[in-house]
Design an enzyme around this catalytic site. Structure first.
Site, mmCIF file in Angstrom:
data_model
loop_
_atom_site.group_PDB
_atom_site.id
_atom_site.type_symbol
_atom_site.label_atom_id
_atom_site.label_comp_id
_atom_site.label_asym_id
_atom_site.label_seq_id
_atom_site.Cartn_x
_atom_site.Cartn_y
_atom_site.Cartn_z
ATOM 1 C CE1 TYR A 97 65.999 12.077 17.082
ATOM 2 C CE2 TYR A 97 64.269 12.718 18.616
ATOM 3 C CZ TYR A 97 64.814 12.754 17.357
ATOM 4 O OH TYR A 97 64.196 13.463 16.359
ATOM 5 C CG HIS A 157 62.236 8.732 15.800
ATOM 6 N ND1 HIS A 157 62.865 7.584 16.242
ATOM 7 C CD2 HIS A 157 61.337 8.326 14.857
ATOM 8 C CE1 HIS A 157 62.381 6.540 15.597
ATOM 9 N NE2 HIS A 157 61.455 6.959 14.756
ATOM 10 C CG HIS A 194 56.186 20.713 21.177
ATOM 11 N ND1 HIS A 194 57.235 21.235 21.898
ATOM 12 C CD2 HIS A 194 55.168 21.626 21.253
ATOM 13 C CE1 HIS A 194 56.890 22.421 22.370
ATOM 14 N NE2 HIS A 194 55.644 22.682 21.990
ATOM 15 C CE1 TYR A 220 63.733 14.457 22.341
ATOM 16 C CE2 TYR A 220 63.566 16.853 22.225
ATOM 17 C CZ TYR A 220 63.160 15.602 21.805
ATOM 18 O OH TYR A 220 62.185 15.489 20.845
ATOM 19 C CE1 TYR A 241 59.220 17.124 19.852
ATOM 20 C CE2 TYR A 241 58.476 18.123 17.803
ATOM 21 C CZ TYR A 241 58.558 17.026 18.639
ATOM 22 O OH TYR A 241 57.989 15.838 18.257
#
Length: 366
Positions: free
Chosen positions: A245, A293, A297, A305, A335
């Site tokens: 990311y 990216h 979600h 992450y 998220y």
């Protein structure tokens, strides 16, 4: 790590010989406030002993004629550890270093207290640097490589103090006694350290990451109204780095002061920095150097992450599997919007997230 230079004894606790010198097990405190506990023979350190330095670090090992010889353990003030081979009080020979969590972060050789020969530097995320260090012990040269977490895919070429100047795709074929053997792959793509700024996402936005390209692809999401999603090309186990990311680097203040519509691809990196993939770079035709990216979600995600030190992008985040994932399975992450910000009745999150949250909470109550 060598505390013998210009040290003046201030106090001795223990037995003294007829000349008033430490003899047997003694504790000696020096003018520097360093302290040594160990065995002495007529004033010289002989046998096991341990230095306690003023900064909180320690050095323990076996002393012969006042000098550390053989295996020694240096513990840094933060709890990291260096296990090395000492000759006449200096690091000479094989050594390993571990961080505060006990993870290996360095393996190689030392000569006269400086890293020497072929050395490995290991990152917590699973990547590593390997090569023959220069006379200053730095990862500088024409034959240095960054090795991805699969311990196979590599970027090989010119590095200066660990920073990739010009790397080409290679495969780590074997390692013999710490020495790696790389084979360059066909193709003329060249990679270099290319950390993004607030205005430049990449100097080569359409150069894919070779590791990521083998593991993920972008396709229409299986999640209703989610647009594109990120999918696994291969079946992998848990704790596998799948995607990266990267994005422009902006501040939290900038993110907080603008409309949610502009924050669809923002991800907090640390207390100061947010990574963002704005228009038009959210389209793979404009930007495909990293694809993290594109992960959508889920309240029951199969990935997280995680922090990652990338040879090209610098400090970023990656997408790492939480469990085993099948080929063609969509990769999802939570998220992590704030569900109960102070002074607000509802979550600080976009409307679509709030709708999904209510639906998810309803299913959990059944």
């Amino acid at each position: 790590m060598d505390s013998d230079d210009e040290m003046v004894e201030e106090a001795v606790e223990g037995h003294l010989d007829d000349d008033g010198l430490p003899h047997g097990f003694c504790t000696v405190t020096y003018s520097s406030t360093d302290r040594f506990e160990g065995n002495f023979v007529h004033g010289e350190k002989n046998g096991r002993g341990k230095f306690f330095f003023f900064d909180g670090s320690t050095l323990e090992g076996y002393y012969v004629d006042d000098a550390l010889q053989g295996q020694g353990v240096y513990t840094y003030e933060d709890g990291g550890v260096l296990q090395g081979t000492y000759v006449d009080g200096e690091l000479n020979g094989p050594a390993q270093e571990y961080d505060t969590d006990g993870r290996l972060i360095f393996k190689g050789q030392y000569k006269d207290n400086i890293r020497h020969g072929v050395c490995w530097i290991y990152y917590p995320d699973g990547g590593s640097l390997v090569g023959e260090v220069n006379e200053d012990g730095e990862m500088t040269g024409e034959k240095i490589a960054y090795v991805y977490p699969d311990e196979r895919t590599a970027l090989y070429g010119k590095f200066i103090d660990g920073e990739m100047i010009e790397g080409k795709l290679a495969t780590l074929m074997s390692t013999e006694e710490g020495r790696p053997h790389f084979e360059l792959m066909p193709g003329n793509s060249v990679y270099h350290f290319d950390k993004s700024t607030s205005s430049c996402i990449s100097t080569n936005a359409l150069l894919p990451d070779p590791y990521e390209s083998e593991r993920v692809y972008v396709a229409e999401s299986l999640i209703s109204s989610a647009g594109e999603g990120l999918f696994s090309k291969v079946a992998v186990g848990p704790n596998t780095v799948m995607s990266f990311y990267n994005g422009v680097r902006i501040t939290h203040q900038e993110v907080d002061s603008r409309d949610w519509a502009l924050n669809g691809n923002t991800l907090s990196l640390d207390e100061e920095t947010v990574i963002d993939v704005p228009e038009p770079y959210n389209h793979v035709s404009k930007y495909c150097a990293s694809l993290g990216h594109k992960a959508n979600h889920s309240f029951t995600p199969n990935c997280i992450y995680d922090m990652f030190v990338h040879p090209r992008f610098g400090p970023i985040k990656c997408i790492r599997t939480l469990r085993a994932v099948e080929a063609d399975e969509e990769l999802t992450v939570a998220y992590g919007y704030d569900h109960s910000p102070p002074g607000k009745s509802g979550p600080e999150a976009p409307e679509w997230y709030q709708v999904e949250l209510k639906a998810f909470q309803a299913t959990q109550q059944k």
